[in-house]
Structures are given as structure tokens and as C-alpha cells.
Design a protein around this motif. Sequence first.
Motif, mmCIF file in Angstrom:
data_model
loop_
_atom_site.group_PDB
_atom_site.id
_atom_site.type_symbol
_atom_site.label_atom_id
_atom_site.label_comp_id
_atom_site.label_asym_id
_atom_site.label_seq_id
_atom_site.Cartn_x
_atom_site.Cartn_y
_atom_site.Cartn_z
ATOM 1 N N LEU A 59 33.466 37.302 46.759
ATOM 2 C CA LEU A 59 34.507 38.321 46.642
ATOM 3 C C LEU A 59 33.992 39.593 45.990
ATOM 4 N N GLY A 60 32.847 39.513 45.316
ATOM 5 C CA GLY A 60 32.336 40.661 44.589
ATOM 6 C C GLY A 60 33.232 41.003 43.407
ATOM 7 N N MET A 61 32.924 42.103 42.765
ATOM 8 C CA MET A 61 33.780 42.654 41.709
ATOM 9 C C MET A 61 34.679 43.700 42.351
ATOM 10 N N ARG A 62 35.917 43.318 42.604
ATOM 11 C CA ARG A 62 36.849 44.278 43.186
ATOM 12 C C ARG A 62 37.380 45.208 42.103
ATOM 13 N N VAL A 63 37.564 46.460 42.472
ATOM 14 C CA VAL A 63 38.095 47.464 41.554
ATOM 15 C C VAL A 63 39.417 47.968 42.121
ATOM 16 N N LEU A 64 40.487 47.724 41.382
ATOM 17 C CA LEU A 64 41.810 48.184 41.805
ATOM 18 C C LEU A 64 42.174 49.417 40.992
ATOM 19 N N VAL A 65 42.445 50.515 41.695
ATOM 20 C CA VAL A 65 42.836 51.773 41.063
ATOM 21 C C VAL A 65 44.278 52.066 41.449
ATOM 22 N N VAL A 66 45.137 52.249 40.445
ATOM 23 C CA VAL A 66 46.571 52.459 40.657
ATOM 24 C C VAL A 66 46.960 53.825 40.107
ATOM 25 N N ASP A 67 47.697 54.581 40.901
ATOM 26 C CA ASP A 67 48.182 55.884 40.470
ATOM 27 C C ASP A 67 49.215 55.696 39.354
ATOM 28 N N LYS A 68 49.057 56.395 38.250
ATOM 29 C CA LYS A 68 49.978 56.232 37.130
ATOM 30 C C LYS A 68 51.409 56.624 37.491
ATOM 31 N N LYS A 69 51.566 57.671 38.270
ATOM 32 C CA LYS A 69 52.905 58.157 38.591
ATOM 33 C C LYS A 69 53.568 57.360 39.704
ATOM 34 N N ASP A 70 52.778 56.870 40.645
ATOM 35 C CA ASP A 70 53.325 56.137 41.786
ATOM 36 C C ASP A 70 52.518 54.859 41.965
ATOM 37 N N TRP A 71 53.036 53.728 41.481
ATOM 38 C CA TRP A 71 52.300 52.474 41.515
ATOM 39 C C TRP A 71 52.103 51.931 42.927
ATOM 40 N N LYS A 72 52.768 52.529 43.894
ATOM 41 C CA LYS A 72 52.552 52.117 45.284
ATOM 42 C C LYS A 72 51.263 52.705 45.851
ATOM 43 N N LYS A 73 50.739 53.739 45.185
ATOM 44 C CA LYS A 73 49.478 54.347 45.618
ATOM 45 C C LYS A 73 48.336 53.599 44.946
ATOM 46 N N ARG A 74 47.674 52.760 45.745
ATOM 47 C CA ARG A 74 46.612 51.903 45.208
ATOM 48 C C ARG A 74 45.406 51.953 46.128
ATOM 49 N N GLN A 75 44.238 51.792 45.521
ATOM 50 C CA GLN A 75 42.989 51.798 46.282
ATOM 51 C C GLN A 75 42.071 50.742 45.712
ATOM 52 N N THR A 76 41.352 50.043 46.594
ATOM 53 C CA THR A 76 40.424 49.003 46.169
ATOM 54 C C THR A 76 39.002 49.382 46.555
ATOM 55 N N LEU A 77 38.085 49.282 45.591
ATOM 56 C CA LEU A 77 36.668 49.537 45.823
ATOM 57 C C LEU A 77 35.893 48.280 45.475
ATOM 58 N N ALA A 78 34.584 48.292 45.716
ATOM 59 C CA ALA A 78 33.783 47.081 45.509
ATOM 60 C C ALA A 78 32.536 47.376 44.693
ATOM 61 N N LEU A 79 32.266 46.469 43.729
ATOM 62 C CA LEU A 79 31.021 46.457 42.969
ATOM 63 C C LEU A 79 30.380 45.080 43.134
ATOM 64 N N PRO A 80 29.099 44.939 42.790
ATOM 65 C CA PRO A 80 28.476 43.614 42.868
ATOM 66 C C PRO A 80 29.188 42.608 41.970
ATOM 67 N N ALA A 81 29.165 41.349 42.372
ATOM 68 C CA ALA A 81 29.824 40.295 41.604
ATOM 69 C C ALA A 81 29.302 40.259 40.177
ATOM 70 N N GLY A 82 30.195 40.087 39.240
ATOM 71 C CA GLY A 82 29.863 39.983 37.833
ATOM 72 C C GLY A 82 31.114 39.613 37.070
ATOM 73 N N PHE A 83 30.943 39.345 35.784
ATOM 74 C CA PHE A 83 32.080 38.941 34.956
ATOM 75 C C PHE A 83 32.190 39.884 33.770
ATOM 76 N N LEU A 84 33.409 40.064 33.293
ATOM 77 C CA LEU A 84 33.631 40.886 32.110
ATOM 78 C C LEU A 84 34.835 40.384 31.342
ATOM 79 N N PHE A 85 34.816 40.628 30.042
ATOM 80 C CA PHE A 85 36.004 40.537 29.229
ATOM 81 C C PHE A 85 36.575 41.926 28.976
ATOM 82 N N HIS A 86 35.715 42.879 28.543
ATOM 83 C CA HIS A 86 36.223 44.118 27.966
ATOM 84 C C HIS A 86 35.665 45.377 28.610
ATOM 85 N N LEU A 87 36.522 46.408 28.633
ATOM 86 C CA LEU A 87 36.131 47.751 29.048
ATOM 87 C C LEU A 87 36.159 48.667 27.841
ATOM 88 N N GLY A 88 35.363 49.743 27.924
ATOM 89 C CA GLY A 88 35.381 50.744 26.870
ATOM 90 C C GLY A 88 36.424 51.805 27.157
#
Length: 498
Positions: free
Chosen positions: A286-315
Motif C-alpha cells: 500500500l505504500g505510505m499514503r498521504v491524505l491532504v484535506v482542505d481545511k475549509k472544505d473537507w470534501k476537497k481531498r487528495q491522496t499522494l504516495a510515499l515509499p512504505a514506512g512507519f511513523l508515530f509522530h510528525l513535527g
Amino acid sequence: MDRRKLLRLLATAGAAPLLAPLAHAAGPENWQTEFNAAGAPWKLGFATPPGDLPLTPATVRGRFPDALRGSLYRIGPAGHDLGGERYHHWFDGDGMTQRFLIEGSEVRHQGRYVATAKRTSELRAGHRLTEGFGTIIAGVEPPESPDSINVANTSLLPLSGELLALWEGGSATRLDPRTLDTLGLKTWRADLAGLPFSAHPKVDPDGTVWNFGVGASQGLLVLYELAPDGALRRADAVPVPDLPMVHDFAVTDRHLVFLMPPLVYDAQRKQAGASFLDAHVWRPELGMRVLVVDKKDWKKRQTLALPAGFLFHLGNAWSEEAADGTVIHVDYVRSNTAASVFTTNREVMRARRVRCAEPHLTVATLNLGSGRATQTTLPLEAEFPRIDPRRVGLRHRRVVHATQVAQDRPGFAAIAVTDVESGSSQCFVYGQQAMVEEHVFVPDGAGAGWVLGTVLDFAQKKTVLSCFAADRLGDGPVAQATLPYSLPLGLHGVFVSA
């Protein structure tokens, strides 16, 4: 499907993984006996305090700056065993809140368990009554709801005069920030009662609070927007196929950003008797999927792909406009696999050190115009990334994080401040007998600010609070407060000025 139907499904999703029949329990080995018999001196960080800790003065060296006059609150798993039964995962322990009251050359500490419904009923019974995130307990009844196993042990959010103790799978728990008394569950709206309110909300510079919750079995992601005074502005559910374990997220000035590792919930495993953790499957295809959601309109969403990996935290994340559209920059702590959550954080419960793929600070670039995502991994072992809270969602450079994975014990030996654009880093090494916890950045007007955090010195059997100048971290602490006792290792915290 309308919003209310989705939210009802999410309420079901929150409970369904936990209400499945228990086909088997943990193995016959006695983890409490193994922990007690282990000779590892660092096991002190995973011991269970017998009760609350009254307000106690620390021994202070130096003076804490005026900008740090206030309280550092921290929380983490602390109630690891009860009635001779020890949990099989660090994340299962009942939550305990720590308060460091800082007043220049004086520091006082108090610690209190969060009196959740789960902890209260189990203390009364003298033994565990329900399963945990990574532990199946023999002979217990299935939980009635997610909040019936809510341990309130992961993070804290000051909001509208209260302090919220946060978990992954259920409601926030209200605390009195002065006494640490438990005040009950937080419900923003009747139809949101018991829905997951995750442990890493983000607070915009204007005070707006964003958060999410994961409903694994139904593939639903709930989104929250709160006003600075804590009032609910919006909440809704978003369907996400193969919704994975998501612990944290980031925001920009215009977007919500979710990095979704390929650790996916499998209902059949849960029905076969696995713990909630062990019902998840690593699916690198499945890779590392990236879901980006528009703050003003949650129906506006886009998915991108990064190599598979695991994370707990973002900066943090921030965006800029390029010739072909919006580009988002986001830094996070990446591991090649999810082995740490299954093995490292489990085996510490019997005082065993098991090393897995080490996490590294990683910077990703998301081009929303082209749909292409790239990333660069810095040669820095890292965890618990924090930034200047005034820069949440805005362009930043400095990230405070733990670093230098210890070879012979869990955790980290040093704290660092890293420039994520240049890659330059300065650090302070506490030493081989100290276990570094999360440090936070505290602003000081237009100055460089301060880095504030705790370590467990297991040689002295004491917990130490340290303060550093953020631009001169390598010079060492400008002030330290040493408690006359040690605290169990915690997870996250927040500083609140007086």
C-alpha cells in the motif's frame, strides 16, 4: 451518506474492534515475575508507582528563566500491573499526569493517576477487568464501549481553563489543571459522545484546534474543528479505504495532512482473539499514503504516495505556491517497518531490550499540482519532534527532538535541535545512564526561546527537569531540578505559562 449516519457508523467502528469475542488469552508466562526478576537498571522507567505523588520540592541548580514561570504538564502510562497481572505492552498502562510547577529557583512536582472509569473499577476489584491495546487478559468480559477501556495516558491539551488527558480510541478526559483532579469525560455534542478524539491535536497560531479520530473497522476518519474557547465548530466523518493506524497528523495554514503507514486493521484477526494491536497487518504494497484535506472544505481531498514506512509522530507542515500549484513541506519521524510497536514497546514490559529499525528525521515534499511526493531522510535518529508553537502550520526550520538511540537499553541518550532545511544539528548528550523523554520548545518574546524537558537518571533513581537556551543547546542546561524520586517514563506534555 449524510453526516449523522457516518457518525453513527463511526461510533460502531470505535467499539467493534474491541467488542469481538476473545478466542484466546496471553500465553502462560508470567510477565510480572519476569519483570521483577530482571536485573536491568533501566526497568525503573516501566515500574508502577503505588499511588499518587503529593506536591514535593525539587533540588534546583541554577535558575529557570522568567519565560518558564508556569507549569510543565506531562502524561504517560504508569499503572502497568495490578493483582499480579502485568500488561504486555507499554501503551496499555493507566495514565498518570505529572505537573512541574516552575517559579525561578523553585520547582515543585506532583503526580496523579487519571481516575478513569476503567481504573476506578479495576482498583475496586483488585484485578484487571478488560483487555488493553496490546494485551488480552484471560477470563475478562468484552468491553462495553471504547471508553470502558480508556486509559487517558498519551497526551495533554489545555483548553478553556481545563486540561484534557487524551487517548487514541475514545473521549478526552477532563482534569483540573491545578489539582489534577479527574472531572469526567469531555463531550462536545451528544452524537459525538464516546467517539475517538486522538492524542495529537494541533493548535493554529490563532488558537483554532484541529483533531481527528480513527474508526478502524468501518474505515472512517472523524475530523474536528474547535474554536479557541473550546466550542465545537465542526465535526464530520470521512471514509478512507484500508484506514491504517494513524497516531498523529500535521496542519498547514490551509490543509490537514495525514501520513498513513501500511499498518491496516484486519477484523478477522480480532475475531480470532487477537489484541487490537495484533489485529493490524503490515501491508507494504500500500505504500505510505498521504491524505491532504482542505481545511475549509473537507470534501476537497487528495491522496499522494510515499515509499512504505512507519511513523508515530510528525513535527510540522507548511505550504507555498509554486508554478504548478501548492507545495507542502512536512517533517516526520520515519522507520522502515512497524516492528517497534509490536516488539520493542512490548518487551520492555518484561524488562527486555529488543532493537528494531531505528527512526530517523525525514522531510517530505508534497506537490499537489503534479500529485508527486518525494522525501529525504536525514542521518539523525529521532523521536518526539516538537517545534515553536507559534509556528504551527507555518514555515519553520528548527525541530526539537530526542536523538542517539541507546545500544543497551530502550530510548535515547541525547536531545537535539535540528534545522530541517540545512540539516545542521546541535545536541546535548545526557549520558548512558539517562533515558531522554520528550522536550518542548517554550517561546521567550523575540528571543531564541527555551527547550524544557525531563530525563530519567536510572543510576541516581531520580527524574531530572532541564532547561536549555534553544540556540545554545550544546552548552548544556542553564537550570536543572532534580526530584527526590524517579517517575515512570511518559509520552507527551505541554507547557502552560503562569
